[in-house]
Write a protein that holds these residues in place. Structure first.
Motif, mmCIF file in Angstrom:
data_model
loop_
_atom_site.group_PDB
_atom_site.id
_atom_site.type_symbol
_atom_site.label_atom_id
_atom_site.label_comp_id
_atom_site.label_asym_id
_atom_site.label_seq_id
_atom_site.Cartn_x
_atom_site.Cartn_y
_atom_site.Cartn_z
ATOM 1 N N CYS A 28 12.246 -6.662 -14.786
ATOM 2 C CA CYS A 28 11.068 -6.706 -13.935
ATOM 3 C C CYS A 28 11.476 -6.437 -12.491
ATOM 4 O O CYS A 28 12.656 -6.523 -12.127
ATOM 5 N N GLY A 29 10.506 -6.086 -11.671
ATOM 6 C CA GLY A 29 10.775 -5.838 -10.267
ATOM 7 C C GLY A 29 9.479 -5.754 -9.492
ATOM 8 O O GLY A 29 8.393 -5.614 -10.078
ATOM 9 N N ALA A 30 9.587 -5.848 -8.158
ATOM 10 C CA ALA A 30 8.412 -5.831 -7.285
ATOM 11 C C ALA A 30 8.333 -4.520 -6.521
ATOM 12 O O ALA A 30 9.335 -4.026 -5.995
ATOM 13 N N LEU A 31 7.132 -3.979 -6.457
ATOM 14 C CA LEU A 31 6.856 -2.761 -5.704
ATOM 15 C C LEU A 31 5.777 -3.081 -4.675
ATOM 16 O O LEU A 31 4.704 -3.583 -5.034
ATOM 17 N N VAL A 32 6.062 -2.824 -3.399
ATOM 18 C CA VAL A 32 5.120 -3.133 -2.322
ATOM 19 C C VAL A 32 4.286 -1.900 -2.011
ATOM 20 O O VAL A 32 4.817 -0.849 -1.654
ATOM 21 N N ASN A 33 2.982 -2.027 -2.131
ATOM 22 C CA ASN A 33 2.074 -0.913 -1.864
ATOM 23 C C ASN A 33 1.415 -1.063 -0.487
ATOM 24 O O ASN A 33 1.230 -2.180 0.000
ATOM 25 N N THR A 75 2.442 -5.667 -5.257
ATOM 26 C CA THR A 75 1.876 -6.496 -4.199
ATOM 27 C C THR A 75 1.587 -5.630 -2.986
ATOM 28 O O THR A 75 2.134 -4.532 -2.846
ATOM 29 N N ASP A 76 0.696 -6.110 -2.131
ATOM 30 C CA ASP A 76 0.523 -5.491 -0.821
ATOM 31 C C ASP A 76 1.313 -6.357 0.167
ATOM 32 O O ASP A 76 1.857 -7.392 -0.214
ATOM 33 N N PRO A 77 1.426 -5.965 1.431
ATOM 34 C CA PRO A 77 2.203 -6.761 2.383
ATOM 35 C C PRO A 77 1.414 -7.980 2.877
ATOM 36 O O PRO A 77 1.056 -8.085 4.052
ATOM 37 N N SER A 78 1.127 -8.874 1.961
ATOM 38 C CA SER A 78 0.398 -10.097 2.315
ATOM 39 C C SER A 78 0.996 -11.268 1.556
ATOM 40 O O SER A 78 1.577 -11.103 0.478
ATOM 41 N N GLN A 79 0.848 -12.454 2.110
ATOM 42 C CA GLN A 79 1.355 -13.634 1.439
ATOM 43 C C GLN A 79 0.603 -13.902 0.141
ATOM 44 O O GLN A 79 1.176 -14.388 -0.835
ATOM 45 N N GLY A 119 13.487 -13.988 -5.359
ATOM 46 C CA GLY A 119 14.405 -13.588 -6.420
ATOM 47 C C GLY A 119 13.939 -12.430 -7.281
ATOM 48 O O GLY A 119 14.710 -11.921 -8.106
ATOM 49 N N ILE A 120 12.704 -11.996 -7.141
ATOM 50 C CA ILE A 120 12.231 -10.841 -7.916
ATOM 51 C C ILE A 120 12.888 -9.587 -7.335
ATOM 52 O O ILE A 120 12.798 -9.327 -6.134
ATOM 53 N N PRO A 121 13.555 -8.786 -8.144
ATOM 54 C CA PRO A 121 14.218 -7.578 -7.638
ATOM 55 C C PRO A 121 13.234 -6.652 -6.924
ATOM 56 O O PRO A 121 12.108 -6.442 -7.396
ATOM 57 N N PHE A 122 13.660 -6.108 -5.792
ATOM 58 C CA PHE A 122 12.825 -5.216 -5.000
ATOM 59 C C PHE A 122 13.009 -3.777 -5.477
ATOM 60 O O PHE A 122 14.131 -3.266 -5.522
ATOM 61 N N LEU A 123 11.923 -3.123 -5.835
ATOM 62 C CA LEU A 123 11.973 -1.765 -6.376
ATOM 63 C C LEU A 123 11.680 -0.686 -5.347
ATOM 64 O O LEU A 123 12.015 0.484 -5.560
ATOM 65 N N GLY A 124 11.034 -1.047 -4.249
ATOM 66 C CA GLY A 124 10.685 -0.052 -3.252
ATOM 67 C C GLY A 124 9.326 -0.329 -2.635
ATOM 68 O O GLY A 124 8.691 -1.345 -2.922
ATOM 69 N N SER A 125 8.904 0.593 -1.775
ATOM 70 C CA SER A 125 7.619 0.431 -1.092
ATOM 71 C C SER A 125 6.893 1.767 -1.011
ATOM 72 O O SER A 125 7.499 2.832 -1.131
#
Length: 268
Positions: free
Chosen positions: A202-207, A176-180, A222-228
């Motif tokens: 699974c996990g989320a990575l913010v680009n 995801t990007d930093p947007s809703q 609840g999606i695990p945060f993997l980093g940015s």
């Protein structure tokens, strides 16, 4: 160019046992392809003896450009040849072509330094036969078992990975990007994946995160945060010059962020 059926598969055992199948998903424009390419780069450097397959499941074939691969044949080319024979009534030729599909698929692999590459091609056209599509998906699954690591760069959403590539992945990385809007898309993908795709982690990575402090505004539900990954001027320069990501500096934000995510997933 040499084909993988003659080299990558010419004897020997896989280096790392059961394949790790990594699918990268998210809304369009969030950098999935660049991240997928960086995953391939990190894996090839970390595990030089591993068999690594990069699958470009996006019809735009952007992963090929990011990895510097020249695509000569796609899975869609094979599908169309089979379907055209059936539509023309050449059933014997179609059956023979279907029987040879596995060999054709391995011939479609492009061998690169440290990894192999397969392009899925365009979505199925109207009139394509489900039996053909299901068979080719099964061939991809069998093919993937020959590798230690499989990286799938999918188009927006997750249904396409299940429908056209494979039903089971071990690692699902949601970008995801930093947007809703970006956040909402990965939440939706996660819900769909829970129903359609068998995955283990699974996990989320913010680009393209402008600053770390913005993370407090992002709800991952609840999606695990993997980093940015912060804004990366070196990646922008590479894109403008048409260079592939394999040559991106180790100091790049992309390399650091993807490396952090893979570490949290215990892939590296």
């Amino acid at each position: 160019m040499n084909r993988c059926r003659r080299s990558v598969f010419s004897g020997g055992e896989k280096a790392y046992g059961v394949a790790k199948i990594i699918a990268v998903a998210g809304k369009g424009g969030v950098g999935k392809t660049s991240i997928s390419a960086m995953i391939v780069r990190i894996l090839t450097r970390k595990y030089p003896d591993a068999r690594i397959l990069a699958i470009d499941a996006d019809p735009a074939v952007g992963l090929a450009t990011a990895l510097g691969v020249s695509v000569e044949s796609t899975m869609d080319d094979i599908r169309k040849a089979i379907v055209e024979n059936v539509q023309k009534g050449q059933k014997e030729e179609a059956v023979e072509c279907l029987g040879e599909a596995r060999n054709l698929m391995f011939d479609a692999l492009e061998e690169q330094e440290g990894f192999a590459f397969l392009a899925i091609g365009r979505p199925e056209a109207a009139g394509c036969y489900c039996a053909v599509n299901a068979y080719l998906k099964e061939v991809i699954t069998v093919m993937a078992e020959q590798f230690d690591y499989v990286v799938i760069d999918g188009e927006a959403g997750i249904e396409q990975i299940n429908r056209r590539v494979m039903e089971h992945v071990t690692h699902l990385i949601l970008i995801t990007d930093p947007s809703q809007k970006g956040l909402q898309v990965i939440k939706t993908i996660k819900k769909v994946a829970d129903e359609l795709v068998m995955y283990e982690v699974c996990g989320a990575l913010v680009n393209r995160l402008p600053e770390a402090g913005m993370l407090r505004f992002l709800d991952f539900d609840g999606i695990p945060f993997l980093g940015s990954i912060g804004p990366d001027s070196s990646l922008t320069e590479f894109d403008l010059k048409g260079k592939n990501i394999l040559d991106l500096p180790d100091s790049s934000q992309l390399a650091a962020g993807v490396g952090e995510a893979l570490a949290k997933l215990h892939i590296v």
